[in-house]
Enzyme design. Sequence first.
Site, PDB file in Angstrom:
ATOM      1  N   ASN A  82      22.510  73.141  67.078  1.00  0.00           N
ATOM      2  CA  ASN A  82      21.853  73.644  68.284  1.00  0.00           C
ATOM      3  C   ASN A  82      22.343  72.763  69.436  1.00  0.00           C
ATOM      4  O   ASN A  82      21.871  71.643  69.596  1.00  0.00           O
ATOM      5  CB  ASN A  82      20.331  73.556  68.125  1.00  0.00           C
ATOM      6  CG  ASN A  82      19.595  73.857  69.417  1.00  0.00           C
ATOM      7  OD1 ASN A  82      20.171  74.395  70.360  1.00  0.00           O
ATOM      8  ND2 ASN A  82      18.306  73.508  69.460  1.00  0.00           N
ATOM      9  N   LYS A 139      21.843  73.075  72.481  1.00  0.00           N
ATOM     10  CA  LYS A 139      20.930  73.018  73.641  1.00  0.00           C
ATOM     11  C   LYS A 139      21.740  73.212  74.929  1.00  0.00           C
ATOM     12  O   LYS A 139      22.765  73.891  74.897  1.00  0.00           O
ATOM     13  CB  LYS A 139      20.127  71.716  73.625  1.00  0.00           C
ATOM     14  CG  LYS A 139      19.478  71.458  72.267  1.00  0.00           C
ATOM     15  CD  LYS A 139      18.425  70.406  72.289  1.00  0.00           C
ATOM     16  CE  LYS A 139      17.845  70.253  70.882  1.00  0.00           C
ATOM     17  NZ  LYS A 139      16.699  69.348  70.842  1.00  0.00           N
ATOM     18  N   HIS A 156      12.257  77.964  69.597  1.00  0.00           N
ATOM     19  CA  HIS A 156      12.457  76.510  69.582  1.00  0.00           C
ATOM     20  C   HIS A 156      11.316  75.849  70.355  1.00  0.00           C
ATOM     21  O   HIS A 156      10.836  76.391  71.355  1.00  0.00           O
ATOM     22  CB  HIS A 156      13.810  76.155  70.200  1.00  0.00           C
ATOM     23  CG  HIS A 156      14.162  74.722  70.003  1.00  0.00           C
ATOM     24  ND1 HIS A 156      13.645  73.724  70.788  1.00  0.00           N
ATOM     25  CD2 HIS A 156      14.935  74.110  69.065  1.00  0.00           C
ATOM     26  CE1 HIS A 156      14.106  72.558  70.348  1.00  0.00           C
ATOM     27  NE2 HIS A 156      14.876  72.761  69.313  1.00  0.00           N
ATOM     28  N   GLU A 185      11.241  73.576  72.442  1.00  0.00           N
ATOM     29  CA  GLU A 185      11.488  73.388  73.890  1.00  0.00           C
ATOM     30  C   GLU A 185      11.202  74.674  74.654  1.00  0.00           C
ATOM     31  O   GLU A 185      10.700  74.636  75.780  1.00  0.00           O
ATOM     32  CB  GLU A 185      12.938  72.893  74.097  1.00  0.00           C
ATOM     33  CG  GLU A 185      13.084  71.441  73.658  1.00  0.00           C
ATOM     34  CD  GLU A 185      14.468  71.057  73.163  1.00  0.00           C
ATOM     35  OE1 GLU A 185      15.446  71.789  73.414  1.00  0.00           O
ATOM     36  OE2 GLU A 185      14.567  70.006  72.497  1.00  0.00           O
ATOM     37  N   GLU A 235      10.606  72.221  62.463  1.00  0.00           N
ATOM     38  CA  GLU A 235      10.999  71.139  63.357  1.00  0.00           C
ATOM     39  C   GLU A 235       9.758  70.474  63.941  1.00  0.00           C
ATOM     40  O   GLU A 235       9.181  70.969  64.913  1.00  0.00           O
ATOM     41  CB  GLU A 235      11.861  71.691  64.507  1.00  0.00           C
ATOM     42  CG  GLU A 235      13.143  72.353  64.053  1.00  0.00           C
ATOM     43  CD  GLU A 235      14.210  72.332  65.145  1.00  0.00           C
ATOM     44  OE1 GLU A 235      15.319  71.877  64.855  1.00  0.00           O
ATOM     45  OE2 GLU A 235      13.928  72.732  66.288  1.00  0.00           O
ATOM     46  N   GLY A 242      14.904  64.829  68.875  1.00  0.00           N
ATOM     47  CA  GLY A 242      15.557  64.031  69.913  1.00  0.00           C
ATOM     48  C   GLY A 242      14.969  62.639  70.076  1.00  0.00           C
ATOM     49  O   GLY A 242      15.256  61.939  71.030  1.00  0.00           O
ATOM     50  N   SER A 287      16.022  65.033  64.481  1.00  0.00           N
ATOM     51  CA  SER A 287      16.752  63.793  64.216  1.00  0.00           C
ATOM     52  C   SER A 287      17.382  63.759  62.823  1.00  0.00           C
ATOM     53  O   SER A 287      17.423  62.710  62.188  1.00  0.00           O
ATOM     54  CB  SER A 287      15.851  62.574  64.451  1.00  0.00           C
ATOM     55  OG  SER A 287      15.417  62.532  65.812  1.00  0.00           O
TER      56      SER A 287
HETATM   57  P1  PGA Z   1      17.692  66.733  67.270  1.00  0.00           P
HETATM   58  O1  PGA Z   1      17.265  68.232  67.709  1.00  0.00           O
HETATM   59  O2  PGA Z   1      18.561  66.862  66.059  1.00  0.00           O
HETATM   60  O3  PGA Z   1      18.434  66.204  68.459  1.00  0.00           O
HETATM   61  O4  PGA Z   1      16.411  65.996  67.001  1.00  0.00           O
HETATM   62  C1  PGA Z   1      16.967  69.211  66.753  1.00  0.00           C
HETATM   63  C2  PGA Z   1      16.552  70.492  67.454  1.00  0.00           C
HETATM   64  O5  PGA Z   1      15.846  70.422  68.469  1.00  0.00           O
HETATM   65  O6  PGA Z   1      16.910  71.601  67.008  1.00  0.00           O
END
Ligand code: PGA
Length: 250
Positions: free
Chosen positions: A9, A11, A95, A97, A167, A173, A212
């Site tokens: 992803n 982003k 997601h 976000e 998630e 993140g 992460s």
């Molecule tokens: P990350 O993000 O691996 O940077 O924690 C995962 C995601 O939001 O899909």
Amino acid sequence: MRRKFVAGNWKMNGSLAGNEALLAAVAAGAASVSQVECAVCVPFPYLAQAQKVLAGSTVGLGAQTLSEHAQGAYTGEVSASMIKDFGCRYVIVGHSERRALYGESNAAVAAKFVAALNAGLIPLLCVGETLEEREAGVTGKVVTEQLDAAIQAAGVAAFSKAVIAYEPVWAIGTGRTASPAQAQEVHALIRARVAESDASVAAGVQILYGGSMKPNNAAELMGQPDIDGGLIGGAALVADDFLAIVRAGA
Ligand code: PGA
């Protein structure tokens, strides 16, 4: 036996100039790990570029969200059929976000899930709790409600053509990963919830972990019985890291 699946992803990251090398490296590296399903979900403007660079490779292409509508007066929105036009097989929906920053409710996410399926895209449905929710002991309730909204809207059979990504918001993140046991517990709960509606769909659905996931924890996470792969944010922007995670799924 469920196939392992590692999806990147990106982003809101990337540039025409920088993507070229990343996509080419991922395509080249993934070719030798064909037992693991692999995809990258890139920003809309780069779908055409990614389609071209990934053509003929084993790496699937996806988008990161879509409109719940098929077409029309929805300024700024992108439909499922437009995403399909660029050779996408996947689209991320819900997601955290999108949920937190753009106000996407469970109902809105469910509508997008249905729109993706109607166009023949495989939705990657994201579910997960915040830190406050985990500490309040309502992780199971939150994740179940997120999942149920999609099951009710699309029917459980839709999950034979969909993927679920667990998630935990507190792990995204942050460098703070759910422990393999913590993640497995929620993955098992998700699979059990699907099984309440259809045991064979539940046995087949891929449930990815995201938050992460890195080269140094991927193998242990994906070694859990109900963790079928990863949805990778930060590490998907570095070809060597992403490929190391793909190999960890083999
Ligand atoms: P990350 O993000 O691996 O940077 O924690 C995962 C995601 O939001 O899909």
